[in-house]
Design a protein around this motif. Structure first.
Motif, short mmCIF file in Angstrom:
data_model
loop_
_atom_site.label_atom_id
_atom_site.label_comp_id
_atom_site.label_asym_id
_atom_site.label_seq_id
_atom_site.Cartn_x
_atom_site.Cartn_y
_atom_site.Cartn_z
N ALA A 9 0.68 -1.22 -0.44
CA ALA A 9 0.14 0.30 -0.20
C ALA A 9 0.88 1.10 0.03
O ALA A 9 0.61 2.05 -0.34
CB ALA A 9 -0.67 -0.03 1.39
N ASN A 10 1.56 1.32 0.97
CA ASN A 10 3.08 2.13 0.76
C ASN A 10 3.64 2.51 -0.62
O ASN A 10 3.77 3.56 -1.12
CB ASN A 10 4.01 2.36 2.27
N LEU A 11 4.12 1.40 -1.02
CA LEU A 11 4.77 1.79 -2.29
C LEU A 11 4.01 2.83 -3.52
O LEU A 11 3.87 3.11 -3.73
CB LEU A 11 5.15 -0.16 -2.71
N LYS A 27 -10.24 1.61 -2.58
CA LYS A 27 -8.94 0.93 -4.09
C LYS A 27 -7.81 0.63 -3.39
O LYS A 27 -7.51 -0.51 -4.53
CB LYS A 27 -8.76 2.43 -4.51
N ILE A 28 -7.36 1.60 -2.67
CA ILE A 28 -6.37 0.70 -2.10
C ILE A 28 -6.08 -0.96 -2.12
O ILE A 28 -5.44 -1.63 -2.95
CB ILE A 28 -5.35 1.31 -1.14
N ASN A 29 -6.44 -1.53 -1.20
CA ASN A 29 -7.26 -2.91 -1.34
C ASN A 29 -7.46 -3.65 -2.81
O ASN A 29 -6.54 -4.60 -2.99
CB ASN A 29 -8.43 -2.79 -0.33
N LYS A 30 -8.15 -2.93 -3.40
CA LYS A 30 -9.09 -3.44 -5.21
C LYS A 30 -7.16 -3.55 -5.92
O LYS A 30 -7.06 -3.92 -6.43
CB LYS A 30 -9.24 -2.84 -5.47
N PHE A 52 -7.00 -11.83 2.32
CA PHE A 52 -7.66 -11.05 1.94
C PHE A 52 -8.75 -11.88 2.47
O PHE A 52 -9.17 -13.05 2.37
CB PHE A 52 -7.80 -11.25 0.01
N GLU A 53 -10.17 -11.09 2.36
CA GLU A 53 -11.41 -11.18 2.61
C GLU A 53 -12.32 -10.93 2.75
O GLU A 53 -12.42 -9.57 1.68
CB GLU A 53 -11.44 -10.76 4.27
N ALA A 54 -13.44 -11.30 2.00
CA ALA A 54 -14.45 -11.43 1.06
C ALA A 54 -14.96 -10.60 1.77
O ALA A 54 -15.84 -10.92 2.49
CB ALA A 54 -15.51 -12.32 0.62
N TYR A 65 -6.70 -2.50 5.62
CA TYR A 65 -8.59 -1.54 6.18
C TYR A 65 -8.08 -0.85 7.32
O TYR A 65 -8.64 0.51 7.58
CB TYR A 65 -8.91 -2.61 5.86
N ASP A 66 -7.64 -1.62 8.01
CA ASP A 66 -7.58 -0.94 9.62
C ASP A 66 -6.54 0.00 9.64
O ASP A 66 -6.28 1.10 10.11
CB ASP A 66 -6.79 -2.17 10.45
N ALA A 67 -5.48 0.28 8.65
CA ALA A 67 -4.09 1.19 8.55
C ALA A 67 -4.74 2.64 7.92
O ALA A 67 -4.17 3.87 8.03
CB ALA A 67 -3.25 0.87 7.99
#
Length: 169
Positions: A9-11, A27-30, A52-54, A65-67
């Motif tokens: 994510a940071n990258l 969007k970052i998760n996708k 990954f969780e649905a 997500y938590d971050a």
């Protein structure tokens, strides 16, 4: 070698302006999901060590997500961090140890998909037969812990949709 999803994510956030590309938590998760899928088929190995969780809105890495949950639906204005107990403060999750071939893949995939909206990426990950769809549509008792999406489903889907693994030599 697999990586922390927060490092990926940071990258992505360091390479793509979150305001310009409207990079929200969703969007970052996708984007990470797409990068992970392409890493499985192009490099023959997982990108991240996290599962990954649905979730209702698609595949999610819980620690990512938590971050970023404080940003809600807005563009992310910070970086994923961890508490370094040795120094007693929060530090950005580092990605400097990620090999160049992996960085290149993450950047290429993100370049291709970053211009899509979070909702467009959600629709892409929700397509019938997608790994998210396969897990989400299972009876509740068959979904497994936290609706985990197995890498075998992700790899199979990406192989079928976007091609087989290519040699890295």
């Amino acid at each position: 070698m697999v990586h922390d999803g927060r490092a990926i994510a940071n990258l992505i956030l360091d390479r793509f302006d979150s305001e310009k590309f409207l990079i929200s938590n969703k969007k970052i998760n996708k984007l990470i999901f797409l990068c992970h899928g392409f890493c499985l088929v192009r490099l023959g190995r997982p990108l991240i060590r996290n599962h990954f969780e649905a979730w209702t809105r698609g595949p999610v890495v819980r620690v990512v997500y938590d971050a970023f949950k404080d940003f809600e639906w807005q563009p992310i204005q910070g970086r994923a961090q961890f508490l370094d107990y040795g120094v007693g403060k929060f530090l950005n999750v580092d990605y400097s140890e990620i090999p160049n071939e992996v960085v290149d893949l993450v950047v290429r995939v993100s370049e291709h998909y970053a211009s899509l909206s979070a909702n467009q990426l959600e629709a892409l990950t929700h397509e019938e037969g997608s790994p998210w769809s396969e897990v989400w549509n299972l009876p509740e008792e068959d979904r497994g812990m936290r609706n985990r999406i197995p890498d075998r489903l992700i790899q199979g889907y990406f192989s079928k949709r976007w091609g087989q693994r290519t040699s890295t030599h």
